[in-house]
Design a protein around this motif. Structure first.
Motif, PDB file in Angstrom:
ATOM      1  N   UNK A   1       0.835  -1.212   0.000  1.00  0.00           N
ATOM      2  CA  UNK A   1       0.000   0.000   0.000  1.00  0.00           C
ATOM      3  C   UNK A   1       0.868   1.259   0.000  1.00  0.00           C
ATOM      4  N   UNK A   2       1.861   1.298   0.866  1.00  0.00           N
ATOM      5  CA  UNK A   2       2.728   2.477   0.949  1.00  0.00           C
ATOM      6  C   UNK A   2       3.399   2.742  -0.396  1.00  0.00           C
ATOM      7  N   UNK A   3       3.903   1.701  -1.029  1.00  0.00           N
ATOM      8  CA  UNK A   3       4.576   1.846  -2.326  1.00  0.00           C
ATOM      9  C   UNK A   3       3.614   2.355  -3.391  1.00  0.00           C
ATOM     10  N   UNK A   4       2.431   1.756  -3.478  1.00  0.00           N
ATOM     11  CA  UNK A   4       1.460   2.176  -4.493  1.00  0.00           C
ATOM     12  C   UNK A   4       0.957   3.594  -4.234  1.00  0.00           C
ATOM     13  N   UNK A   5       0.776   3.956  -2.961  1.00  0.00           N
ATOM     14  CA  UNK A   5       0.336   5.305  -2.627  1.00  0.00           C
ATOM     15  C   UNK A   5       1.391   6.330  -3.054  1.00  0.00           C
TER      16      UNK A   5
ATOM     17  N   UNK B   1      -8.917  -2.564  -1.703  1.00  0.00           N
ATOM     18  CA  UNK B   1      -8.536  -3.849  -2.298  1.00  0.00           C
ATOM     19  C   UNK B   1      -7.482  -4.571  -1.459  1.00  0.00           C
ATOM     20  N   UNK B   2      -6.453  -3.833  -1.039  1.00  0.00           N
ATOM     21  CA  UNK B   2      -5.407  -4.470  -0.248  1.00  0.00           C
ATOM     22  C   UNK B   2      -5.916  -4.885   1.133  1.00  0.00           C
ATOM     23  N   UNK B   3      -6.824  -4.120   1.710  1.00  0.00           N
ATOM     24  CA  UNK B   3      -7.399  -4.504   3.001  1.00  0.00           C
ATOM     25  C   UNK B   3      -8.213  -5.783   2.867  1.00  0.00           C
ATOM     26  N   UNK B   4      -8.978  -5.889   1.788  1.00  0.00           N
ATOM     27  CA  UNK B   4      -9.747  -7.114   1.553  1.00  0.00           C
ATOM     28  C   UNK B   4      -8.821  -8.304   1.343  1.00  0.00           C
ATOM     29  N   UNK B   5      -7.746  -8.108   0.588  1.00  0.00           N
ATOM     30  CA  UNK B   5      -6.783  -9.197   0.370  1.00  0.00           C
ATOM     31  C   UNK B   5      -6.085  -9.570   1.675  1.00  0.00           C
ATOM     32  N   UNK B   6      -5.747  -8.566   2.492  1.00  0.00           N
ATOM     33  CA  UNK B   6      -5.123  -8.849   3.788  1.00  0.00           C
ATOM     34  C   UNK B   6      -6.081  -9.639   4.674  1.00  0.00           C
ATOM     35  N   UNK B   7      -7.341  -9.219   4.731  1.00  0.00           N
ATOM     36  CA  UNK B   7      -8.331  -9.926   5.548  1.00  0.00           C
ATOM     37  C   UNK B   7      -8.483 -11.363   5.060  1.00  0.00           C
ATOM     38  N   UNK B   8      -8.523 -11.543   3.750  1.00  0.00           N
ATOM     39  CA  UNK B   8      -8.591 -12.901   3.199  1.00  0.00           C
ATOM     40  C   UNK B   8      -7.377 -13.728   3.597  1.00  0.00           C
ATOM     41  N   UNK B   9      -6.220 -13.118   3.578  1.00  0.00           N
ATOM     42  CA  UNK B   9      -4.995 -13.827   3.977  1.00  0.00           C
ATOM     43  C   UNK B   9      -5.045 -14.206   5.451  1.00  0.00           C
ATOM     44  N   UNK B  10      -5.560 -13.304   6.286  1.00  0.00           N
ATOM     45  CA  UNK B  10      -5.670 -13.609   7.721  1.00  0.00           C
ATOM     46  C   UNK B  10      -6.650 -14.762   7.956  1.00  0.00           C
ATOM     47  N   UNK B  11      -7.738 -14.802   7.192  1.00  0.00           N
ATOM     48  CA  UNK B  11      -8.704 -15.898   7.314  1.00  0.00           C
ATOM     49  C   UNK B  11      -8.052 -17.215   6.902  1.00  0.00           C
ATOM     50  N   UNK B  12      -7.309 -17.206   5.801  1.00  0.00           N
ATOM     51  CA  UNK B  12      -6.617 -18.426   5.362  1.00  0.00           C
ATOM     52  C   UNK B  12      -5.613 -18.876   6.420  1.00  0.00           C
ATOM     53  N   UNK B  13      -4.863 -17.946   6.992  1.00  0.00           N
ATOM     54  CA  UNK B  13      -3.918 -18.308   8.049  1.00  0.00           C
ATOM     55  C   UNK B  13      -4.639 -18.880   9.269  1.00  0.00           C
ATOM     56  N   UNK B  14      -5.752 -18.260   9.648  1.00  0.00           N
ATOM     57  CA  UNK B  14      -6.504 -18.756  10.804  1.00  0.00           C
ATOM     58  C   UNK B  14      -7.070 -20.142  10.527  1.00  0.00           C
ATOM     59  N   UNK B  15      -7.580 -20.352   9.329  1.00  0.00           N
ATOM     60  CA  UNK B  15      -8.082 -21.680   8.963  1.00  0.00           C
ATOM     61  C   UNK B  15      -6.953 -22.708   8.937  1.00  0.00           C
ATOM     62  N   UNK B  16      -5.801 -22.312   8.425  1.00  0.00           N
ATOM     63  CA  UNK B  16      -4.651 -23.215   8.410  1.00  0.00           C
ATOM     64  C   UNK B  16      -4.216 -23.587   9.814  1.00  0.00           C
TER      65      UNK B  16
END
Length: 185
Positions: free
Chosen positions: A22-26, A148-163
């Motif tokens: 996010x910082x880079x794209x901003x 978009x990045x927040x949604x992707x981060x949240x999805x990644x956190x869900x995958x990690x939690x499920x794992x």
């Protein structure tokens, strides 16, 4: 406990990666907002000394496009293609002086609340040419990138939690039902 630390480390790394993205794209978006004003200022500097074409003046709004204003040696606007409340806007003198000292200056300028402008200033003799454009389109894109990045981060956190949950369930079953050696089945 070590497994939890491993999963937490993975979550921290993923968070760092998305934050860095996010910082880079901003920053890329904000720097790109200077491109059109830089080109407009360079074009105006190139034609200094020739009669200025009469261009219609636009009122500075959050949706306004690229504009050019020429400031004199006294840091007062001489001519330009944009107005703020019907008059040529006066840029802070520090921006004009910095441009004279260093050859150019690029800043974000907020002449009033809700109006942020990417401004590039370049000296031309004792005058300074300032070109700018609204930052609203850039800020709108930054907001979308953040979503978009927040949604992707949240999805990644869900995958990690499920794992993590799946490994704990599998680990719990393997403790309750130990495997028998191959010959004892």
């Amino acid at each position: 406990m070590q497994r939890v630390i491993g999963w937490l480390a993975a979550a921290i790394i993923v968070t760092f990666v998305f934050g860095s993205a996010y910082f880079t794209l901003q920053q890329l978006g904000r720097r790109a907002a200077n491109d059109a004003p830089t080109a407009a200022a360079a074009a105006q500097v190139a034609v200094m000394g020739f009669p200025a074409p009469s261009a219609p003046r636009l009122e500075l709004t959050p949706d306004s496009g690229v504009f050019v204003i020429v400031y004199g040696a006294d840091n007062q606007p001489m001519s330009g293609t944009a107005t703020l409340h019907g008059t040529l806007p006066v840029l802070p003198a520090g921006v004009l002086e910095a441009a004279r000292r260093s050859g150019s200056d690029a800043v974000s300028w907020q002449p009033e609340p809700g109006l942020r402008i990417a401004v590039v200033a370049r000296p031309a003799g004792d005058q300074v040419v300032v070109a700018g454009q609204s930052l609203k389109p850039t800020e709108d894109r930054n907001w979308m990138v953040l979503i978009f990045l927040s949604a992707a981060w949240l999805g990644s956190m869900i995958v990690l939690a499920l794992g993590y949950g799946a490994t704990e369930i599998i680990r719990g079953r393997s403790l309750r039902y130990p495997r028998l050696p191959m010959g004892l089945v």
